[in-house]
Design an enzyme around this catalytic site. Structure first.
Site, mmCIF file in Angstrom:
data_model
loop_
_atom_site.group_PDB
_atom_site.id
_atom_site.type_symbol
_atom_site.label_atom_id
_atom_site.label_comp_id
_atom_site.label_asym_id
_atom_site.label_seq_id
_atom_site.Cartn_x
_atom_site.Cartn_y
_atom_site.Cartn_z
ATOM 1 N N CYS A 232 0.881 -1.184 0.000
ATOM 2 C CA CYS A 232 0.000 0.000 0.000
ATOM 3 C C CYS A 232 0.914 1.228 0.000
ATOM 4 O O CYS A 232 0.919 2.022 0.942
ATOM 5 C CB CYS A 232 -0.908 0.004 1.219
ATOM 6 N N ALA A 233 1.678 1.378 -1.060
ATOM 7 C CA ALA A 233 2.813 2.312 -1.065
ATOM 8 C C ALA A 233 2.411 3.780 -1.037
ATOM 9 O O ALA A 233 3.151 4.616 -0.515
ATOM 10 C CB ALA A 233 3.692 2.035 -2.285
ATOM 11 N N GLY A 236 4.823 6.972 -1.347
ATOM 12 C CA GLY A 236 6.128 6.354 -1.217
ATOM 13 C C GLY A 236 7.051 6.780 -0.100
ATOM 14 O O GLY A 236 8.244 6.498 -0.145
ATOM 15 N N LYS A 238 7.487 5.600 2.944
ATOM 16 C CA LYS A 238 8.145 4.437 3.548
ATOM 17 C C LYS A 238 8.913 3.639 2.502
ATOM 18 O O LYS A 238 9.938 3.023 2.806
ATOM 19 C CB LYS A 238 7.114 3.575 4.270
ATOM 20 N N CYS A 354 -1.665 4.075 11.112
ATOM 21 C CA CYS A 354 -1.464 5.303 11.879
ATOM 22 C C CYS A 354 -2.713 5.579 12.723
ATOM 23 O O CYS A 354 -3.180 6.704 12.831
ATOM 24 C CB CYS A 354 -1.117 6.486 10.976
#
Length: 401
Positions: A232-233, A236, A238, A354
């Site tokens: 689930c980029a 980007g 991470k 989060c």
């Protein structure tokens, strides 16, 4: 303090209208457009506008109580004045502004108390109930922290520089910063500055990424030469951290259902000098099936309520409801079930959100492990907003050999 200039008040008013009533746009995009449209405003004016704008969004429910009514398209100025009176700033001659009488607001302000916890912490009634149910007596401490302004934290791009070198480069551009203990790549600003205008940013020496978020890449324990999938980029943040941790060696496959997010990821990767990233759009189930048992490491940064990042996205608490959270929990479990098949036997994955709600975090992992006995939990970690940075949850899970 002197009366805030009328042009700034008009700008704040228009931005709040966009956020609450005109397509309910995201606050960060609204304020970005507003500041771009008023290039003649000085740095102090821009800071004042941004601070007031976000604080009004943050404290909307409490301000509505002081106003004696909810916010409507025709009374946004009253909302602004209620905030300025409450914060004891810029309030001279307000009785002359836009015909608004301030006596009623002042009467409630003098009482000093509010009738409910939801009003006190300025959150919807349903959210106060959910937080109390899931976090118990600690919910008020966490909500207090979530109503603070988020610090600006950068992640050093170790493909190009080191934290100490980055601090020196930023200082040359009049941006003061410091390292954070136990966060090896993190650099925190002394005060808020527009770091996107710096040469250090344009040269790809850093990304803006909260300290808690940086923990996720470290926990995944990637190695040079591995095949890693970021399922689930998004844009980007991470993914780029993983590329740096892998020193550009090996392969990262970045997946997402939104093409525009992957386009942004490519742009950021080019600036960062991250060359081992391949993007793939999830256009159908075949994209996932082709990757079954192909990844040494898997990151599932799942869609969630976002309740751990209200410091930086305070408008989101007004745009979600309990139905949204119930729906997103179903999506989280489905993503875990479907995407976990990407992991090789003996490989490791992280499920992260989060959110600060156990029902989105450890309870989801517990359900997944009960339904998938070939996976086991190595460790999990929750970071709460009261610790200083964003609220995050991460679970490191192994697919048994």
């Amino acid at each position: 303090m002197e009366l805030i200039h009328r042009n700034l008040l008009i700008g704040i008013h228009d931005a709040l209208q966009e956020t609450f009533f005109q397509d309910k746009k995201y606050a960060d995009k609204v304020i970005e457009r507003l500041l771009k449209a008023h290039k003649k405003w000085g740095s102090q004016d821009r800071q004042t506008v941004s601070e007031i704008f976000y604080n009004i969004i943050r404290w909307k429910k409490r301000l509505e109580y002081y106003m004696g009514e909810g916010v409507k398209p025709d009374n946004v100025y009253k909302l602004i004045i209620a905030y300025l009176l409450w914060s004891k700033s810029h309030y001279k001659k307000f009785e002359e502004f836009d015909g608004i009488k301030i006596a009623d607001i002042l009467t409630k302000l003098k009482k000093g108390t509010v009738p409910t916890k939801a009003i006190e912490y300025s959150i919807p009634d349903w959210l106060a109930e959910t937080l109390e149910k899931e976090l118990g007596k600690n919910w008020e401490r966490e909500m207090l922290a979530l109503n603070e302004q988020a610090p600006t934290v950068l992640r050093t791009n170790t493909l190009k520089t080191t934290p100490r070198e980055l601090i020196a480069d930023l200082k040359d551009e009049n941006v003061e910063s410091f390292t954070i203990k136990n966060y090896p790549d993190a650099v925190q600003l002394e005060e808020k500055k527009n770091v996107f205008l710096t040469s250090a940013f344009k040269d790809g020496l850093f990304e803006v990424q909260d300290a808690s978020s940086q923990k996720i890449g470290e926990l995944l324990d990637v190695k040079e030469g591995m095949r890693v999938v970021d399922a689930c980029a998004g844009a980007g943040g991470k993914t780029l951290h993983l590329a740096a941790l892998m020193k550009n060696k090996g392969q990262i496959i970045a997946l997402d259902i939104y093409e525009w997010k992957l386009a942004e990821l490519k742009r950021r990767a080019k600036r960062a000098g991250a060359h081992n990233i391949e993007t793939r759009l999830i256009s159908d189930n075949k994209v996932i099936k082709r990757l079954h048992e192909k990844a040494d490491r898997l990151l599932i940064d799942a869609p969630c309520s976002g309740l751990g990042v209200l410091k930086r996205n305070p408008d989101s608490k007004w745009k979600i409801d309990q139905n949204f959270i119930d729906r997103i929990k179903g999506e989280q479990q489905q993503i875990l079930q479907d995407y976990s098949k990407i992991l090789k036997k003996g490989g490791q994955m992280i499920y992260a959100t989060c959110s600060i709600l156990p029902s989105e975090n450890n309870e989801q992992v517990k359900t997944f492990l009960q339904n998938n006995p070939d996976f086991s939990l190595i460790k999990d970690e929750k970071i709460m907003p009261s610790e200083g940075y964003d609220g995050f949850y991460m679970a490191l899970i192994k697919r048994n050999a």
